[in-house]
Design a protein around this motif. Structure first.
Motif, PDB file in Angstrom:
ATOM      1  N   LYS A  46      19.521 -41.049 -52.533  1.00  0.00           N
ATOM      2  CA  LYS A  46      18.665 -42.093 -51.983  1.00  0.00           C
ATOM      3  C   LYS A  46      18.171 -41.726 -50.591  1.00  0.00           C
ATOM      4  CE  LYS A  46      20.206 -46.090 -54.530  1.00  0.00           C
ATOM      5  NZ  LYS A  46      19.612 -47.398 -54.489  1.00  0.00           N
ATOM      6  N   LEU A  47      19.048 -41.184 -49.769  1.00  0.00           N
ATOM      7  CA  LEU A  47      18.636 -40.790 -48.422  1.00  0.00           C
ATOM      8  C   LEU A  47      17.633 -39.642 -48.476  1.00  0.00           C
ATOM      9  CD1 LEU A  47      22.020 -41.063 -46.493  1.00  0.00           C
ATOM     10  CD2 LEU A  47      20.049 -42.599 -46.340  1.00  0.00           C
ATOM     11  N   GLY A  48      17.869 -38.691 -49.376  1.00  0.00           N
ATOM     12  CA  GLY A  48      16.955 -37.561 -49.521  1.00  0.00           C
ATOM     13  C   GLY A  48      15.571 -37.990 -49.977  1.00  0.00           C
ATOM     14  N   LYS A  49      15.493 -38.987 -50.816  1.00  0.00           N
ATOM     15  CA  LYS A  49      14.201 -39.478 -51.314  1.00  0.00           C
ATOM     16  C   LYS A  49      13.670 -40.634 -50.462  1.00  0.00           C
ATOM     17  CE  LYS A  49      14.637 -38.337 -56.165  1.00  0.00           C
ATOM     18  NZ  LYS A  49      14.454 -38.871 -57.518  1.00  0.00           N
ATOM     19  N   GLU A  50      14.394 -40.943 -49.386  1.00  0.00           N
ATOM     20  CA  GLU A  50      14.048 -42.083 -48.527  1.00  0.00           C
ATOM     21  C   GLU A  50      13.914 -43.356 -49.353  1.00  0.00           C
ATOM     22  OE1 GLU A  50      10.779 -41.166 -45.951  1.00  0.00           O
ATOM     23  OE2 GLU A  50      11.757 -39.352 -45.199  1.00  0.00           O
ATOM     24  N   ALA A  51      14.854 -43.540 -50.281  1.00  0.00           N
ATOM     25  CA  ALA A  51      14.832 -44.693 -51.173  1.00  0.00           C
ATOM     26  C   ALA A  51      15.916 -45.717 -50.835  1.00  0.00           C
ATOM     27  CB  ALA A  51      15.017 -44.223 -52.628  1.00  0.00           C
ATOM     28  N   PHE A  52      16.684 -45.481 -49.758  1.00  0.00           N
ATOM     29  CA  PHE A  52      17.710 -46.436 -49.353  1.00  0.00           C
ATOM     30  C   PHE A  52      17.021 -47.704 -48.874  1.00  0.00           C
ATOM     31  CE2 PHE A  52      20.802 -48.194 -46.299  1.00  0.00           C
ATOM     32  CZ  PHE A  52      21.881 -48.331 -47.161  1.00  0.00           C
ATOM     33  N   GLU A  77      24.086 -51.999 -49.867  1.00  0.00           N
ATOM     34  CA  GLU A  77      22.655 -51.728 -49.805  1.00  0.00           C
ATOM     35  C   GLU A  77      21.898 -53.005 -50.172  1.00  0.00           C
ATOM     36  OE1 GLU A  77      19.428 -48.707 -51.869  1.00  0.00           O
ATOM     37  OE2 GLU A  77      21.302 -49.138 -52.899  1.00  0.00           O
ATOM     38  N   SER A  78      20.799 -53.258 -49.494  1.00  0.00           N
ATOM     39  CA  SER A  78      19.991 -54.445 -49.742  1.00  0.00           C
ATOM     40  C   SER A  78      19.386 -54.390 -51.136  1.00  0.00           C
ATOM     41  CB  SER A  78      18.880 -54.531 -48.699  1.00  0.00           C
ATOM     42  OG  SER A  78      18.035 -55.610 -48.972  1.00  0.00           O
ATOM     43  N   ALA A  79      19.315 -55.550 -51.783  1.00  0.00           N
ATOM     44  CA  ALA A  79      18.680 -55.629 -53.100  1.00  0.00           C
ATOM     45  C   ALA A  79      17.155 -55.724 -52.957  1.00  0.00           C
ATOM     46  CB  ALA A  79      19.201 -56.828 -53.880  1.00  0.00           C
ATOM     47  N   ARG A  80      16.698 -56.201 -51.811  1.00  0.00           N
ATOM     48  CA  ARG A  80      15.262 -56.323 -51.510  1.00  0.00           C
ATOM     49  C   ARG A  80      14.467 -56.960 -52.643  1.00  0.00           C
ATOM     50  NH1 ARG A  80      13.281 -52.182 -47.446  1.00  0.00           N
ATOM     51  NH2 ARG A  80      14.757 -52.625 -45.806  1.00  0.00           N
ATOM     52  N   LEU A  81      14.829 -58.168 -53.011  1.00  0.00           N
ATOM     53  CA  LEU A  81      14.080 -58.885 -54.040  1.00  0.00           C
ATOM     54  C   LEU A  81      12.842 -59.520 -53.420  1.00  0.00           C
ATOM     55  CD1 LEU A  81      17.012 -60.671 -55.852  1.00  0.00           C
ATOM     56  CD2 LEU A  81      15.875 -58.565 -56.489  1.00  0.00           C
ATOM     57  N   LYS A  82      11.754 -59.496 -54.133  1.00  0.00           N
ATOM     58  CA  LYS A  82      10.539 -60.131 -53.655  1.00  0.00           C
ATOM     59  C   LYS A  82      10.668 -61.634 -53.878  1.00  0.00           C
ATOM     60  CE  LYS A  82       7.732 -56.136 -54.791  1.00  0.00           C
ATOM     61  NZ  LYS A  82       6.708 -55.585 -55.669  1.00  0.00           N
ATOM     62  N   ARG A  99      19.874 -55.169 -57.910  1.00  0.00           N
ATOM     63  CA  ARG A  99      20.912 -55.909 -57.197  1.00  0.00           C
ATOM     64  C   ARG A  99      22.300 -55.452 -57.642  1.00  0.00           C
ATOM     65  NH1 ARG A  99      18.929 -60.638 -57.666  1.00  0.00           N
ATOM     66  NH2 ARG A  99      19.937 -61.295 -59.580  1.00  0.00           N
ATOM     67  N   HIS A 100      22.492 -55.246 -58.927  1.00  0.00           N
ATOM     68  CA  HIS A 100      23.806 -54.850 -59.428  1.00  0.00           C
ATOM     69  C   HIS A 100      24.109 -53.382 -59.180  1.00  0.00           C
ATOM     70  CE1 HIS A 100      24.765 -58.721 -61.053  1.00  0.00           C
ATOM     71  NE2 HIS A 100      23.591 -58.771 -61.615  1.00  0.00           N
ATOM     72  N   TRP A 101      23.092 -52.566 -58.969  1.00  0.00           N
ATOM     73  CA  TRP A 101      23.310 -51.147 -58.713  1.00  0.00           C
ATOM     74  C   TRP A 101      23.203 -50.806 -57.233  1.00  0.00           C
ATOM     75  CZ3 TRP A 101      25.152 -47.253 -61.602  1.00  0.00           C
ATOM     76  CH2 TRP A 101      25.343 -47.534 -62.945  1.00  0.00           C
ATOM     77  N   SER A 102      23.164 -51.825 -56.375  1.00  0.00           N
ATOM     78  CA  SER A 102      23.143 -51.566 -54.943  1.00  0.00           C
ATOM     79  C   SER A 102      24.437 -50.867 -54.549  1.00  0.00           C
ATOM     80  CB  SER A 102      23.006 -52.869 -54.153  1.00  0.00           C
ATOM     81  OG  SER A 102      21.759 -53.438 -54.370  1.00  0.00           O
ATOM     82  N   LEU A 103      24.328 -49.927 -53.660  1.00  0.00           N
ATOM     83  CA  LEU A 103      25.500 -49.170 -53.229  1.00  0.00           C
ATOM     84  C   LEU A 103      26.383 -49.994 -52.304  1.00  0.00           C
ATOM     85  CD1 LEU A 103      23.826 -45.769 -52.375  1.00  0.00           C
ATOM     86  CD2 LEU A 103      25.485 -46.163 -54.169  1.00  0.00           C
TER      87      LEU A 103
END
Length: 185
Positions: A46-52, A77-82, A99-103
């Protein structure tokens, strides 16, 4: 065609040994190690792809008794739901999976403060940290607790502040209600 008693006994013994092996502390350690490795790989990816997606601090409702205050915190990790848009079913499914796969964020230093009283803790491998504060002058009722993360790296955990609540029952309360305990007891 029925099994002989010896065959049934041999199967029962084999199942018992397999069950014992699967429930052993060695197996639990191996599974936990594999889980930690996978979590670390996911974080690197995630950090490598800047997806955190950022950091969330969840402060569960706490309680107080005497001078002791207990509060449970989770850092993940934030779920960032709209929140503002109408989501079609596919987007809802995707948001729930996110949300369930947040680190869970392990090893994060967290402080909790009530008034002048502060305690520090570090999240476990699942992102949880149970905190215990000593607050001698806490009044009965609801009290705010402020939780802050101590920055590790800006791209992973910057400073995040979240407020929660703790409840101290009045000492003269004639009864207490415990609800939704499910299988905890």
């Amino acid at each position: 065609m029925s099994m002989s008693d010896n065959a049934k006994k041999a199967i029962d013994e084999a199942v018992g040994k397999m069950d014992e092996s699967l429930r052993s502390s060695e197996t639990a350690e191996k599974v936990a190690g594999a889980e930690d490795w996978l979590t670390e790989q996911r974080m690197k990816r995630k950090l490598g792809k800047e997806a955190f997606r950022g950091t969330d601090v969840i402060v569960f409702r706490g309680y107080a008794y005497g001078e002791t205050v207990k509060v449970l915190v989770r850092v993940a990790e934030s779920a960032r739901l709209k929140e503002s848009s109408r989501l079609p079913y596919w987007s809802v499914l995707k948001a729930n999976v996110q949300r369930h796969w947040s680190l869970a964020l392990a090893g994060v230093k967290v402080t909790a403060t009530i008034g002048e009283h502060t305690v520090e803790g570090v999240t476990d491998r699942h992102g949880f940290v149970p905190l215990t504060l000593t607050v001698p002058d806490l009044a009965p009722g609801w009290t705010q607790v402020v939780v802050r993360t101590v920055p590790v790296r800006d791209d992973v955990v910057g400073e995040v502040t979240e407020a929660g609540r703790v409840f101290k029952p009045h000492p003269a309360a004639p009864f207490a209600v415990i609800s939704d305990i499910d299988d905890t007891v």
